[in-house]
Design a protein around this motif. Structure first.
Motif, PDB file in Angstrom:
ATOM      1  N   LYS A   1       0.844  -1.197   0.000  1.00  5.78           N
ATOM      2  CA  LYS A   1       0.000   0.000   0.000  1.00  5.78           C
ATOM      3  C   LYS A   1       0.876   1.243   0.000  1.00  5.78           C
ATOM      4  O   LYS A   1       2.053   1.208   0.398  1.00  5.78           O
ATOM      5  CB  LYS A   1      -0.942   0.008   1.209  1.00  5.78           C
ATOM      6  CG  LYS A   1      -0.278  -0.047   2.568  1.00  5.78           C
ATOM      7  CD  LYS A   1      -1.354  -0.100   3.647  1.00  5.78           C
ATOM      8  CE  LYS A   1      -0.725  -0.253   5.038  1.00  5.78           C
ATOM      9  NZ  LYS A   1      -1.757  -0.322   6.092  1.00  5.78           N
TER      10      LYS A   1
ATOM     11  N   VAL B   1      -0.163   4.559   1.352  1.00  6.20           N
ATOM     12  CA  VAL B   1      -1.089   5.459   2.051  1.00  6.20           C
ATOM     13  C   VAL B   1      -0.305   6.498   2.840  1.00  6.20           C
ATOM     14  O   VAL B   1       0.478   6.160   3.733  1.00  6.20           O
ATOM     15  CB  VAL B   1      -2.020   4.672   2.985  1.00  6.20           C
ATOM     16  CG1 VAL B   1      -2.958   5.617   3.728  1.00  6.20           C
ATOM     17  CG2 VAL B   1      -2.814   3.642   2.187  1.00  6.20           C
ATOM     18  N   ASN B   2      -0.482   7.778   2.474  1.00  7.54           N
ATOM     19  CA  ASN B   2       0.105   8.914   3.194  1.00  7.54           C
ATOM     20  C   ASN B   2       1.576   8.716   3.564  1.00  7.54           C
ATOM     21  O   ASN B   2       1.945   8.743   4.739  1.00  7.54           O
ATOM     22  CB  ASN B   2      -0.700   9.199   4.478  1.00  7.54           C
ATOM     23  CG  ASN B   2      -2.120   9.608   4.166  1.00  7.54           C
ATOM     24  OD1 ASN B   2      -2.379  10.276   3.176  1.00  7.54           O
ATOM     25  ND2 ASN B   2      -3.046   9.187   5.028  1.00  7.54           N
TER      26      ASN B   2
ATOM     27  N   GLY C   1      -1.289  -3.797  -3.535  1.00  2.74           N
ATOM     28  CA  GLY C   1      -1.962  -4.779  -2.698  1.00  2.74           C
ATOM     29  C   GLY C   1      -1.239  -6.104  -2.667  1.00  2.74           C
ATOM     30  O   GLY C   1      -1.802  -7.120  -2.263  1.00  2.74           O
TER      31      GLY C   1
ATOM     32  N   LEU D   1      -6.296  -4.667  -0.776  1.00  7.19           N
ATOM     33  CA  LEU D   1      -6.577  -3.514   0.065  1.00  7.19           C
ATOM     34  C   LEU D   1      -8.073  -3.229   0.063  1.00  7.19           C
ATOM     35  O   LEU D   1      -8.783  -3.512  -0.907  1.00  7.19           O
ATOM     36  CB  LEU D   1      -5.847  -2.273  -0.462  1.00  7.19           C
ATOM     37  CG  LEU D   1      -4.309  -2.280  -0.433  1.00  7.19           C
ATOM     38  CD1 LEU D   1      -3.785  -0.983  -1.048  1.00  7.19           C
ATOM     39  CD2 LEU D   1      -3.775  -2.454   0.964  1.00  7.19           C
TER      40      LEU D   1
ATOM     41  N   GLU E   1     -10.926   2.181   0.531  1.00  7.63           N
ATOM     42  CA  GLU E   1     -10.369   3.467   0.926  1.00  7.63           C
ATOM     43  C   GLU E   1      -8.849   3.475   0.825  1.00  7.63           C
ATOM     44  O   GLU E   1      -8.244   4.437   0.355  1.00  7.63           O
ATOM     45  CB  GLU E   1     -10.816   3.800   2.353  1.00  7.63           C
ATOM     46  CG  GLU E   1     -10.428   5.208   2.799  1.00  7.63           C
ATOM     47  CD  GLU E   1     -10.977   5.558   4.173  1.00  7.63           C
ATOM     48  OE1 GLU E   1     -10.433   6.484   4.789  1.00  7.63           O
ATOM     49  OE2 GLU E   1     -11.933   4.900   4.623  1.00  7.63           O
ATOM     50  N   GLU E   2      -8.230   2.377   1.278  1.00  9.97           N
ATOM     51  CA  GLU E   2      -6.767   2.288   1.197  1.00  9.97           C
ATOM     52  C   GLU E   2      -6.303   2.238  -0.260  1.00  9.97           C
ATOM     53  O   GLU E   2      -5.271   2.825  -0.610  1.00  9.97           O
ATOM     54  CB  GLU E   2      -6.285   1.042   1.929  1.00  9.97           C
ATOM     55  CG  GLU E   2      -6.351   1.131   3.443  1.00  9.97           C
ATOM     56  CD  GLU E   2      -5.767  -0.106   4.095  1.00  9.97           C
ATOM     57  OE1 GLU E   2      -6.046  -1.229   3.593  1.00  9.97           O
ATOM     58  OE2 GLU E   2      -5.040   0.028   5.095  1.00  9.97           O
ATOM     59  N   MET E   3      -7.057   1.545  -1.108  1.00  6.59           N
ATOM     60  CA  MET E   3      -6.689   1.457  -2.513  1.00  6.59           C
ATOM     61  C   MET E   3      -6.786   2.824  -3.172  1.00  6.59           C
ATOM     62  O   MET E   3      -5.910   3.216  -3.964  1.00  6.59           O
ATOM     63  CB  MET E   3      -7.589   0.454  -3.241  1.00  6.59           C
ATOM     64  CG  MET E   3      -7.241   0.264  -4.716  1.00  6.59           C
ATOM     65  SD  MET E   3      -5.538  -0.346  -4.973  1.00  6.59           S
ATOM     66  CE  MET E   3      -5.734  -2.051  -4.455  1.00  6.59           C
ATOM     67  N   ARG E   4      -7.832   3.576  -2.852  1.00  5.86           N
ATOM     68  CA  ARG E   4      -7.997   4.908  -3.422  1.00  5.86           C
ATOM     69  C   ARG E   4      -6.841   5.812  -3.012  1.00  5.86           C
ATOM     70  O   ARG E   4      -6.284   6.546  -3.836  1.00  5.86           O
ATOM     71  CB  ARG E   4      -9.330   5.506  -2.961  1.00  5.86           C
ATOM     72  CG  ARG E   4      -9.725   6.762  -3.754  1.00  5.86           C
ATOM     73  CD  ARG E   4     -11.005   7.392  -3.238  1.00  5.86           C
ATOM     74  NE  ARG E   4     -12.101   6.443  -3.242  1.00  5.86           N
ATOM     75  CZ  ARG E   4     -12.715   6.007  -2.146  1.00  5.86           C
ATOM     76  NH1 ARG E   4     -12.340   6.445  -0.958  1.00  5.86           N
ATOM     77  NH2 ARG E   4     -13.720   5.159  -2.225  1.00  5.86           N
ATOM     78  N   ALA E   5      -6.438   5.738  -1.739  1.00  6.91           N
ATOM     79  CA  ALA E   5      -5.321   6.551  -1.248  1.00  6.91           C
ATOM     80  C   ALA E   5      -4.004   6.122  -1.901  1.00  6.91           C
ATOM     81  O   ALA E   5      -3.158   6.965  -2.233  1.00  6.91           O
ATOM     82  CB  ALA E   5      -5.232   6.436   0.273  1.00  6.91           C
ATOM     83  N   SER E   6      -3.837   4.817  -2.105  1.00  3.25           N
ATOM     84  CA  SER E   6      -2.607   4.312  -2.723  1.00  3.25           C
ATOM     85  C   SER E   6      -2.489   4.755  -4.169  1.00  3.25           C
ATOM     86  O   SER E   6      -1.405   5.148  -4.637  1.00  3.25           O
ATOM     87  CB  SER E   6      -2.573   2.782  -2.637  1.00  3.25           C
ATOM     88  OG  SER E   6      -2.485   2.351  -1.294  1.00  3.25           O
TER      89      SER E   6
ATOM     90  N   ARG F   1     -11.526  -7.068  -0.462  1.00  2.00           N
ATOM     91  CA  ARG F   1     -10.173  -6.551  -0.685  1.00  2.00           C
ATOM     92  C   ARG F   1      -9.812  -6.758  -2.150  1.00  2.00           C
ATOM     93  O   ARG F   1     -10.137  -7.785  -2.751  1.00  2.00           O
ATOM     94  CB  ARG F   1      -9.157  -7.253   0.219  1.00  2.00           C
ATOM     95  CG  ARG F   1      -9.477  -7.118   1.696  1.00  2.00           C
ATOM     96  CD  ARG F   1      -8.491  -7.924   2.547  1.00  2.00           C
ATOM     97  NE  ARG F   1      -7.175  -7.303   2.582  1.00  2.00           N
ATOM     98  CZ  ARG F   1      -6.808  -6.411   3.493  1.00  2.00           C
ATOM     99  NH1 ARG F   1      -7.660  -6.026   4.428  1.00  2.00           N
ATOM    100  NH2 ARG F   1      -5.603  -5.908   3.481  1.00  2.00           N
TER     101      ARG F   1
END
Length: 536
Positions: A73, A75-76, A105, A115, A118-123, A154
């Motif tokens: 991932k 993420v941020n 993922g 993922l 939400e995590e996929m969108r952020a990634s 996921r």
């Protein structure tokens, strides 16, 4: 090389006529466990949402080289981490010559964790920022749901990252009226070289395969005709020269579905035979096309098969998807090593262009060539090398100042006398001090010969861009050869000396006689000796 390739040349390889090896490879998405081999050892037991335990699917472990990157991932990330990720992307793009594939993922060992949405969108947002930083675009190739130890859905996402030119615009015939404009505004160029399909022009086909150093070959088969004799011969040539190939079955609009299926089955049987030892992969969906491109680049045994119609356009989009994401089949490390060597350019074509002068087309085998470089070209019929200057360079119809190893181009030579040039010559750096030969030895396999292959037999020899008649002077340790046998053979060119290098692939033919091998020794001679040998 497997001597059983000779079956393809001798006419004894009939559909179903040999034992099958392995099975047809069905193209699968990244979420399919049976499509990829996973690392052994530690594995987590996955559990699907129905509560039933299962082993999670794997991809092959991430390789340090190549243009494929796994990321669990993104993420941020911190600023330091982001800069590191950007550097990593530059490396993958360099390995793929401007293209990279990211699997989001996926752990480094190949485990498909997936993922949440939400995590996929952020990634993907982070990946987009990374691509912008290096001047690249991203395209989502496909998404897959995976079963992992979670009750929430996921997914893994496969993304193509492509470096684009600084002035990149959407390529459209309504805006780009000429081929030159299209070339200048495209982010990826694929050059097709149309080779003759008729047996009468086999020498042209062989020259294309040996001289142009193609990354891969497209074998075109008519659905209503099926496998013809030339199909087997061209298949055998690609195998003998170790050129990766895929197959397109065309004209499916002219025949019934059962006829198309019969042709595909014939191809699958031929590909599985011992002389070929290939794994067919029938492409029937866009997801298959993505998988086929990746498998084809990673394994020399995988052979994708497409069925399409150029008239109706049916399934033509699948071939376009395949070509669009097919990565370079040579890595950047190999190219870097070649670029460190002295300049060597193969002369394949010769033209006279008004207001430009003499122009040669070909491939830069090694080194770097720039506008204004002073090179020598030869050997001439009397064994000499002549000085010349590279006035300008063009690649893909666009001006180019620097040519790198592995690239094809046309070079303008100004007022250099075209009559002094011929196909098969090389343009090299003067520091190379090139050697020439009239006599050389090669370790060969006789792919097919109707009787026995003996001393005194004349054949047409193909070595790279060299094509000339040669006579067999000696067969070491043997008096004669039969189909499928190996030996070291001494050849002598009949017309003029050539520039050859030890290790170069060799193919020879005369009528139905064909053989393959590699050069093991060259008996270097001077220009004076060449003139004496050739009667000057």
């Amino acid at each position: 090389m497997d001597s059983r390739v000779s079956e393809l040349f001798g006419g004894c390889c009939r559909p179903g006529g040999g034992p099958a090896v392995g099975g047809t490879l069905k193209a699968r998405g990244a979420g399919s466990s049976s499509g990829c081999g996973g690392p052994k050892g530690k594995k987590k037991n996955g559990r699907n949402r129905g509560g039933k335990a299962n082993n999670p699917p794997y991809l092959p472990p991430e390789a340090e080289d190549g243009n494929i990157e796994y990321k669990l991932k993104l993420v941020n990330p911190s600023q330091y981490r982001f800069e590191h990720l950007v550097t990593q992307m530059k490396w993958r793009l360099q390995e793929g010559r401007g293209e990279a594939v990211y699997q989001i993922g996926v752990e480094d060992n190949g485990l498909l964790v997936g993922l949440a949405e939400e995590e996929m969108r952020a990634s993907l947002k982070t990946l987009h920022r990374m691509a912008e930083k290096v001047g690249a675009d991203i395209t989502v190739l496909r998404e897959r749901e995976v079963d992992y130890d979670s009750d929430m859905p996921r997914k893994i996402t496969e993304v193509l990252v492509r470096k684009v030119p600084d002035n990149q615009q959407v390529v459209n015939y309504s805006d780009s009226r000429t081929a030159e404009e299209i070339c200048e505004s495209s982010s990826k160029m694929i050059t097709f070289i149309d080779l003759a399909g008729h047996h009468k022009y086999l020498h042209t086909t062989i020259f294309g395969l040996t001289s142009y150093c193609p990354d891969c070959a497209l074998l075109l088969v008519s659905a209503n005709t099926g496998i013809a004799g030339t199909t087997r011969e061209h298949l055998g040539l690609a195998l003998a020269l170790k050129v990766p190939f895929f197959i397109v079955v065309s004209k499916i609009d002219l025949c019934a579905k059962t006829t198309v299926e019969r042709t595909v089955r014939q191809l699958e049987r031929v590909l599985k035979q011992p002389g070929c030892h290939k794994v067919p992969m029938l492409v029937t969906s866009e997801d298959d096309a993505v998988t086929a491109a990746q498998q084809f680049a990673q394994s020399p045994n995988v052979t994708p098969i497409f069925t399409l119609s150029s008239v109706s356009g049916e399934s033509l989009d699948l071939l376009k998807v395949f070509l669009n994401i097919l990565p370079p089949l040579t890595n950047s490390k190999e190219q870097e090593e070649l670029m460190q060597q002295l300049t060597e350019f193969q002369v394949d074509e010769i033209y006279t262009v008004p207001e430009v002068g003499t122009v040669v087309g070909g491939t830069l085998s090694s080194g770097i060539c720039r506008e204004g470089d002073q090179l020598v070209v030869g050997p001439t019929d009397d064994g000499c090398f002549l000085e010349l200057r590279v006035c300008s360079i063009q690649r893909n119809r666009s001006a180019c100042r620097v040519l790198r190893a592995g690239q094809a181009a046309t070079l303008a030579l100004g007022d250099f006398d075209r009559a002094l040039l011929r196909k098969g010559m090389v343009m090299v750096s003067p520091e190379m001090n090139p050697t020439i030969c009239s006599v050389f030895e090669a370790e060969i396999v006789l792919l097919f010969h109707a009787t026995t292959f003996r001393r005194g037999f004349q054949v047409t020899v193909h070595v790279g861009n060299v094509r000339q008649t040669a006579v067999v002077e000696k067969i070491h340790a043997k008096d004669k050869l039969r189909t499928g046998e190996k030996a070291v053979v001494r050849f002598r060119f009949l017309k003029h000396p050539e520039y050859l290098k030890v290790g170069a692939k060799l193919l020879f033919r005369e009528g139905v006689t064909k053989g393959i091998g590699h050069v093991t020794d060259v008996q270097a001679i001077t220009a004076g000796e060449a003139q004496a040998n050739m009667g000057f």
